[in-house]
Design a protein around this motif. Structure first.
Motif, PDB file in Angstrom:
ATOM      1  N   ALA A  70      68.242  54.415  26.753  1.00 13.50           N
ATOM      2  CA  ALA A  70      68.226  53.151  27.497  1.00 13.50           C
ATOM      3  C   ALA A  70      68.499  53.362  28.972  1.00 13.50           C
ATOM      4  O   ALA A  70      68.017  52.605  29.830  1.00 13.50           O
ATOM      5  CB  ALA A  70      69.247  52.179  26.907  1.00 13.50           C
ATOM      6  N   GLN A  71      69.248  54.419  29.295  1.00 12.16           N
ATOM      7  CA  GLN A  71      69.486  54.732  30.706  1.00 12.16           C
ATOM      8  C   GLN A  71      68.191  55.105  31.418  1.00 12.16           C
ATOM      9  O   GLN A  71      68.081  54.923  32.629  1.00 12.16           O
ATOM     10  CB  GLN A  71      70.504  55.883  30.818  1.00 12.16           C
ATOM     11  CG  GLN A  71      71.936  55.446  30.575  1.00 12.16           C
ATOM     12  CD  GLN A  71      72.895  56.618  30.711  1.00 12.16           C
ATOM     13  OE1 GLN A  71      72.595  57.743  30.284  1.00 12.16           O
ATOM     14  NE2 GLN A  71      74.034  56.360  31.317  1.00 12.16           N
ATOM     15  N   LEU A 117      75.613  51.677  30.549  1.00 17.29           N
ATOM     16  CA  LEU A 117      74.808  50.561  31.076  1.00 17.29           C
ATOM     17  C   LEU A 117      75.722  49.522  31.724  1.00 17.29           C
ATOM     18  O   LEU A 117      75.901  48.394  31.205  1.00 17.29           O
ATOM     19  CB  LEU A 117      73.997  49.922  29.945  1.00 17.29           C
ATOM     20  CG  LEU A 117      73.055  50.858  29.173  1.00 17.29           C
ATOM     21  CD1 LEU A 117      72.490  50.149  27.957  1.00 17.29           C
ATOM     22  CD2 LEU A 117      71.942  51.358  30.079  1.00 17.29           C
ATOM     23  N   PRO A 118      76.358  49.831  32.842  1.00 18.39           N
ATOM     24  CA  PRO A 118      77.320  48.901  33.450  1.00 18.39           C
ATOM     25  C   PRO A 118      76.681  47.704  34.143  1.00 18.39           C
ATOM     26  O   PRO A 118      77.385  46.761  34.490  1.00 18.39           O
ATOM     27  CB  PRO A 118      78.049  49.785  34.463  1.00 18.39           C
ATOM     28  CG  PRO A 118      77.058  50.838  34.827  1.00 18.39           C
ATOM     29  CD  PRO A 118      76.235  51.086  33.605  1.00 18.39           C
ATOM     30  N   SER A 119      75.353  47.718  34.332  1.00 18.00           N
ATOM     31  CA  SER A 119      74.703  46.608  35.031  1.00 18.00           C
ATOM     32  C   SER A 119      73.857  45.732  34.131  1.00 18.00           C
ATOM     33  O   SER A 119      73.296  44.750  34.596  1.00 18.00           O
ATOM     34  CB  SER A 119      73.831  47.162  36.165  1.00 18.00           C
ATOM     35  OG  SER A 119      72.846  48.035  35.654  1.00 18.00           O
ATOM     36  N   GLN A 158      89.574  49.352  30.845  1.00 14.96           N
ATOM     37  CA  GLN A 158      89.424  49.549  32.290  1.00 14.96           C
ATOM     38  C   GLN A 158      88.036  49.124  32.763  1.00 14.96           C
ATOM     39  O   GLN A 158      87.896  48.536  33.849  1.00 14.96           O
ATOM     40  CB  GLN A 158      89.686  51.011  32.635  1.00 14.96           C
ATOM     41  CG  GLN A 158      89.636  51.334  34.120  1.00 14.96           C
ATOM     42  CD  GLN A 158      90.761  50.645  34.877  1.00 14.96           C
ATOM     43  OE1 GLN A 158      91.934  50.903  34.624  1.00 14.96           O
ATOM     44  NE2 GLN A 158      90.417  49.773  35.807  1.00 14.96           N
ATOM     45  N   GLN A 159      87.030  49.390  31.968  1.00 11.35           N
ATOM     46  CA  GLN A 159      85.670  49.008  32.357  1.00 11.35           C
ATOM     47  C   GLN A 159      85.521  47.486  32.406  1.00 11.35           C
ATOM     48  O   GLN A 159      84.962  46.933  33.358  1.00 11.35           O
ATOM     49  CB  GLN A 159      84.672  49.597  31.365  1.00 11.35           C
ATOM     50  CG  GLN A 159      84.494  51.104  31.474  1.00 11.35           C
ATOM     51  CD  GLN A 159      83.822  51.498  32.787  1.00 11.35           C
ATOM     52  OE1 GLN A 159      83.083  50.724  33.382  1.00 11.35           O
ATOM     53  NE2 GLN A 159      84.107  52.713  33.225  1.00 11.35           N
ATOM     54  N   ARG A 178      78.803  35.635  36.254  1.00 11.56           N
ATOM     55  CA  ARG A 178      78.547  35.920  34.851  1.00 11.56           C
ATOM     56  C   ARG A 178      79.184  37.236  34.438  1.00 11.56           C
ATOM     57  O   ARG A 178      79.760  37.339  33.344  1.00 11.56           O
ATOM     58  CB  ARG A 178      77.036  35.974  34.609  1.00 11.56           C
ATOM     59  CG  ARG A 178      76.325  34.643  34.739  1.00 11.56           C
ATOM     60  CD  ARG A 178      74.831  34.814  34.503  1.00 11.56           C
ATOM     61  NE  ARG A 178      74.111  33.562  34.665  1.00 11.56           N
ATOM     62  CZ  ARG A 178      72.810  33.436  34.557  1.00 11.56           C
ATOM     63  NH1 ARG A 178      72.075  34.515  34.276  1.00 11.56           N
ATOM     64  NH2 ARG A 178      72.210  32.269  34.714  1.00 11.56           N
ATOM     65  N   MET A 179      79.063  38.231  35.306  1.00 15.12           N
ATOM     66  CA  MET A 179      79.662  39.527  34.999  1.00 15.12           C
ATOM     67  C   MET A 179      81.178  39.411  34.867  1.00 15.12           C
ATOM     68  O   MET A 179      81.809  40.008  33.971  1.00 15.12           O
ATOM     69  CB  MET A 179      79.305  40.523  36.098  1.00 15.12           C
ATOM     70  CG  MET A 179      79.647  41.956  35.773  1.00 15.12           C
ATOM     71  SD  MET A 179      78.449  42.730  34.672  1.00 15.12           S
ATOM     72  CE  MET A 179      77.057  42.917  35.770  1.00 15.12           C
ATOM     73  N   ARG A 180      81.769  38.625  35.751  1.00 13.90           N
ATOM     74  CA  ARG A 180      83.213  38.447  35.693  1.00 13.90           C
ATOM     75  C   ARG A 180      83.636  37.732  34.410  1.00 13.90           C
ATOM     76  O   ARG A 180      84.646  38.093  33.791  1.00 13.90           O
ATOM     77  CB  ARG A 180      83.692  37.642  36.904  1.00 13.90           C
ATOM     78  CG  ARG A 180      83.726  38.448  38.196  1.00 13.90           C
ATOM     79  CD  ARG A 180      84.250  37.606  39.340  1.00 13.90           C
ATOM     80  NE  ARG A 180      84.530  38.415  40.523  1.00 13.90           N
ATOM     81  CZ  ARG A 180      85.021  37.945  41.655  1.00 13.90           C
ATOM     82  NH1 ARG A 180      85.283  36.642  41.773  1.00 13.90           N
ATOM     83  NH2 ARG A 180      85.266  38.742  42.679  1.00 13.90           N
ATOM     84  N   LEU A 181      82.863  36.751  33.990  1.00 11.96           N
ATOM     85  CA  LEU A 181      83.223  36.021  32.786  1.00 11.96           C
ATOM     86  C   LEU A 181      83.121  36.907  31.546  1.00 11.96           C
ATOM     87  O   LEU A 181      83.917  36.788  30.614  1.00 11.96           O
ATOM     88  CB  LEU A 181      82.326  34.790  32.627  1.00 11.96           C
ATOM     89  CG  LEU A 181      82.633  33.621  33.564  1.00 11.96           C
ATOM     90  CD1 LEU A 181      81.620  32.505  33.372  1.00 11.96           C
ATOM     91  CD2 LEU A 181      84.039  33.095  33.317  1.00 11.96           C
TER      92      LEU A 181
END
Length: 984
Positions: A70-71, A117-119, A158-159, A178-181
């Protein structure tokens, strides 16, 4: 055809995925596994716990493979990854009893996903759902036991924390919210999970990750937004974006599902993010005990240090108040305690930074908030703050942090939880004042010793006054408007009286919890009176405001007070014979308030006439009163502060009265019988004397007459000097004359004696004009800059008019004692009152009267010598001492003749012979000997005694044989002293 050697659990897992690649790509947007095959898999795992580990390992292997592909933007692998995460979520839910067997695979899969996949927002939401499912059903015991699980859990946490505080990396505000939620939803599961609270040693590392992620969105919002969101939280507990955490037992819990925002709808706002942050932070405070709250506060401190959050004091104060409110009732004390400890850790930083000022503001905000604080050790708090003040003063007497520390001490008066709390806190401050007054402040340069000492005294005085004012405002918030009007009217009539200041400037929070506290007793406050004669004018001025406030608002009046218009009126119903007898006893013997006024007038006289003020260097090094009552020298003066902070919390051991008297004697020795041009008092000091004397006569009129009028007459004698050739001496004379005239005017008004006012007008006393400078207003802020004193010779007012009039003090005293109000209030006749007011007064005499004399109980013979007129005839308790319950006969006469009558009443004479066992052996040494105790007298028997003539005569009178006196009575006979019989 499927491989027959493939294990059954692998077949079950493969069946959950779409069979063809096209079907796999078209599985969106839900990307769910086949429901029927998934049920088979979960049933298989739930009924065969031994296979759960193999199932988890297979799914973890698929997650790792799909993440790598997926990366590289492989859409099939991304779809397969989403389905795999859904399978893990279903297994965690169905196998909740054996969740510990899946923990390693679940946490490893989540950690790999969020790292690879952090994004990808959809993948992160699915991974957060799996993470929340695990935190919902785990008991947390695996944390710390399995190193791999612990490592993956903290890494995943932590992530998600990084996603919660994501700021500049994502430009689109909607995507960022959205990412924060998504990150906050995962943190919500962690905060409400047993994984956080199961082991105390693993609580701090997790909190250190969670709390900084929550503070970033909070500090980005405005304080008004925070107030709005926090109020909505109370009204609507459930969040529109996050499901409420489970409220059922473990087997009935339901893990929350986290969904990405639907396209086409309005995206989440910053207020929604703030709401989620506050809910997570309030949850972690609400579920923590006292020690854990301390760890949370430490995490907050570290985060504010990294993000420079100390530069936002409004946000910090808001957070401190809310943290106290969110914490459980019995653990709220941990918040202010940790704030004070953090401030102490930074006490040696030489320059005052935003850290110092913000922490002090946070402490004040907590103490002035309406949230109650139980189990709070106010004595330890105030002791630490006092030590911090003395340390900062020693480093820099002009430190800008000092007013904020004084405000912290004052704000402690807003929380009163037991009757003697304010008195105990005031006692702690006064004990430190006594140490600093004589010993000074340890540390610092020698050239600044006096400056540091004066600054430390002013800080402690300001804290003491602010503490009382905060406690009064705490009480006034619950009092009626009529009571407030009466208090202001009485305070307004006092010349130079300080007006109460607000305990916290600019604070919108008012603590309105009712309390009934004990007033600070005169015995406690009396140890501060030496500050009237301090060598620093700023200290003397601040103490003038403090002692006037104490006289007006704090000192117990015990019935000796004036009405609202300032007149002392006698109330016949309230002040009957018992009250008059009590007043007469106070006039003859004195009480705590009278002793306080004696000391006060002695120091005022010293201030007006002394040739030097303050302590000499010799007196400071010879011995200083400490809080433990021992002597301290310069060598151990630095340790005295630490000693005082560790001992004598509730019952502070004050310096002995004898030692305080010796300190006062040093000041009295510098006085003379007449004022001289070398006297140290300035014109401003005389204005202070006038204000204090006026307050004394207004607040304690009866006691002020008995202790103050003799001092006023003695001060008049001291002012009668030849001042024709010395203009400064003439101005001193004029100042004393003005004090006399205006104090007598106050006395006439208080006692409603109009003749005194007429006599003052006939003597042309300048009552409307003033030679003395006016007192400055009471400081409206804590620790304001001291004003410069007005010296003699700086004023251009002519003193001839003040020296031209002469008061007939003898006539004024006669007019005063002839007033019916004075006689009824004091309980003394006119002649006794005249002698009392015109007696020869000296400061030494007043100082002796200010020391409490030891009280000895009445001896038995003193009781028997009480005048019969004071005892009622039917007082059976006294009559029974010498009366007989039977008739008097010949036996009584025989015993009287033989001298045994005095032994017949054991209530009066205790002459029972002692029994000795010296000639008997012990039962323990000779158990077989049946010895009986034979009484043996320890002294040889005496010969029979012959009764005295008075005893025989008394017995004959009782038998009716002797001479009968017409005026004799049984009561008189019973109270007659017994006579000892002589040996023949």
């Amino acid at each position: 055809m499927p491989n027959p050697f493939t294990p059954n659990h692998v077949h079950l897992i493969q069946a959950c995925y779409p069979q063809s690649s096209a079907t796999l790509l078209n599985a969106g947007p839900e990307y769910r596994p086949n429901s029927q095959e998934l049920s088979r898999l979960t049933y298989y795992a739930a009924n065969k716990p031994g296979k759960i580990t193999k199932v988890g390992s297979e799914l973890e292997k698929r997650v790792r493979t799909d993440c790598k592909k997926a990366q590289a933007n492989n859409t099939r692998s991304r779809a397969s990854l989403l389905i795999t995460l859904s399978i893990l979520k279903a297994l965690a839910t169905e196998c909740r009893r054996d969740i510990i067997l899946l923990s390693s695979s679940i946490l490893a899969s989540v950690q790999v996903t969020v790292t690879s996949l952090p994004s990808d927002l959809e993948v992160l939401a699915r991974a957060a759902t799996v993470f929340t499912a695990w935190t919902t059903y785990t008991d947390g015991h695996v944390i710390g036991v399995d190193n791999g699980v612990t490592r993956d859990y903290l890494s995943s946490l932590q992530q998600f924390a990084n996603f919660s505080r994501m700021n500049g990396k994502v430009k689109d505000q909607e995507v960022r919210n959205r990412m924060r939620l998504v990150g906050l939803s995962a943190l919500t599961g962690a905060v409400a999970s047993e994984a956080l609270y199961s082991a105390s040693q693993h609580f701090r590392p997790q909190v250190s990750i969670i709390v900084p992620a929550l503070l970033v969105p909070i500090y980005e919002a405005r304080v008004q937004t925070l107030d709005k969101v926090s109020s909505v939280m109370k009204e609507k507990p459930a969040s529109p974006y996050l499901d409420e955490f489970r409220t059922r037992p473990l087997n009935e819990r339901r893990a929350a599902s986290i969904h990405v925002h639907v396209d086409g709808e309005n995206g989440p706002s910053a207020e929604d993010v703030t709401d989620a942050c506050l809910r997570v932070l309030s949850s972690v405070f609400a579920h923590s005990n006292g020690a854990q709250v301390g760890f949370i506060m430490q995490a907050i401190f570290d985060s504010l240090e990294d993000t420079k959050g100390w530069e936002k004091p409004d946000h910090c104060c808001w957070l401190a108040r809310k943290a106290t409110d969110w914490t459980q009732y019995q653990y709220r004390y941990a918040v202010p305690t940790r704030l004070v400890e953090r401030l102490q850790e930074a006490q040696d930083i030489p320059m005052t930074t935003s850290l110092h000022t913000t922490l002090a503001a946070m402490i004040t905000a907590v103490f002035t908030s309406p949230t109650p604080l139980v189990n709070l050790s106010t004595s330890d708090i105030i002791s630490n703050l006092i030590t911090l003040i003395l340390r900062r003063v020693a480093m820099d007497p002009e430190d800008s942090m000092l007013p904020a520390l004084v405000e912290c001490i004052s704000s402690l008066g807003m929380h009163v939880y037991y009757a003697d709390q304010i008195q105990d806190l005031a006692a702690e401050l006064i004990s430190r004042l006594a140490v600093v007054e004589v010993s000074g402040v340890s540390g610092g340069e020698k050239a600044d010793k006096e400056k540091c000492r004066a600054k430390a005294l002013r800080c402690l005085l300001s804290g003491l006054l602010g503490l009382l004012q905060a406690a009064d405002s705490h009480d006034k918030a619950n009092s009626s408007g009529n009571d407030l009007a009466g208090d202001h009217s009485k305070a307004g009539g006092m010349p130079g009286s300080p007006q109460p200041r607000s305990p916290v400037e600019g604070s919108d929070h008012t603590h309105v919890k009712p309390s009934r506290r004990t007033k600070v007793s005169p015995e406690v406050w009396q140890d501060t009176l030496t500050l009237l004669c301090d060598g620093d004018y700023g200290v003397r001025q601040d103490y003038t405001f403090a002692v006037i406030y104490y006289l007006e608002k704090e000192m117990p009046k015990r019935g000796d007070s004036t009405d609202a218009d300032g007149v002392r009126r006698v109330r016949p119903l309230a002040e009957g014979p018992l009250r008059q007898a009590s007043n007469a006893s106070v006039a003859l013997v004195g009480d705590g308030a009278s002793r306080f006024l004696n000391a006060l007038h002695s120091y005022l006289y010293v201030l007006a006439t002394a040739s030097s003020l303050g302590f000499s260097d010799a007196s400071r090094t010879s011995g200083a009163p400490s809080t433990s009552g021992d002597l301290t020298t310069d060598d151990d003066a630095g340790a005295s502060d630490d000693l005082a902070s560790q001992s004598h919390r509730r019952s502070v051991a004050f310096p002995a009265r004898a030692r305080k008297a010796s300190v006062a004697q040093h000041l009295i020795d510098r006085t003379s019988s007449h004022i001289t041009s070398t006297s140290c008092a300035t014109a401003s000091d005389y204005a202070h004397i006038l204000a204090i004397l006026s307050a004394v006569h207004q607040q304690l009129p009866a006691r002020a007459l008995l202790t103050g009028i003799p001092m006023l007459l003695s001060l008049d004698v001291a002012s009668k000097v030849n001042s024709t050739e010395d203009p400064v001496l003439a101005q001193r004379q004029a100042a004393i004359k003005e004090i006399e005239a205006k104090v007598w005017m106050v006395v006439g008004k208080v006692w409603d004696c109009l003749d005194i006012g007429e006599m003052l007008k006939q003597a042309n006393a300048p009552l409307d004009t003033s030679f003395l400078p006016s007192l400055p207003d009471a400081p409206g802020t804590f620790l304001s800059r001291a004003a410069e004193p007005v010296l003699f010779g700086q004023t251009n007012v002519a003193v001839e008019s003040l020296l031209s009039f002469s008061l007939d003090l003898e006539a004024l005293v006669t007019c005063l004692v002839s007033s019916g109000n004075v006689g009824e209030a004091t309980g003394l006749v006119q002649e006794s009152l005249q002698r009392r007011l015109t007696m020869q007064w000296t400061p030494e005499f007043a100082m002796k009267e200010s020391i409490e004399k030891p009280s000895n109980g009445l001896r038995s013979e003193s009781i028997l010598k009480i005048a019969p007129t004071l005892m009622h005839a039917e007082n059976m308790s006294l009559a029974s001492l010498s009366r007989f319950n039977r008739g008097v006969g010949v036996t009584d006469l025989r015993e009287a003749l033989e001298g045994r009558n005095s032994m017949s009443n054991p209530a009066l004479v205790n002459k029972a012979p002692s029994i000795s066992t010296f000639d008997h052996s012990s039962m323990f040494t000779q158990p077989n000997d049946r010895l009986t105790l034979r009484p043996t007298r320890s002294r040889p028997a005496t010969r029979p005694q012959v009764a005295g003539s008075s005893e025989v005569r008394d017995m004959l009178n009782r038998l009716g044989i002797g001479r009968q006196n017409g005026n004799s009575s049984l009561l008189k006979a019973s109270l007659a002293p017994l006579q000892k019989t002589d040996n023949r």
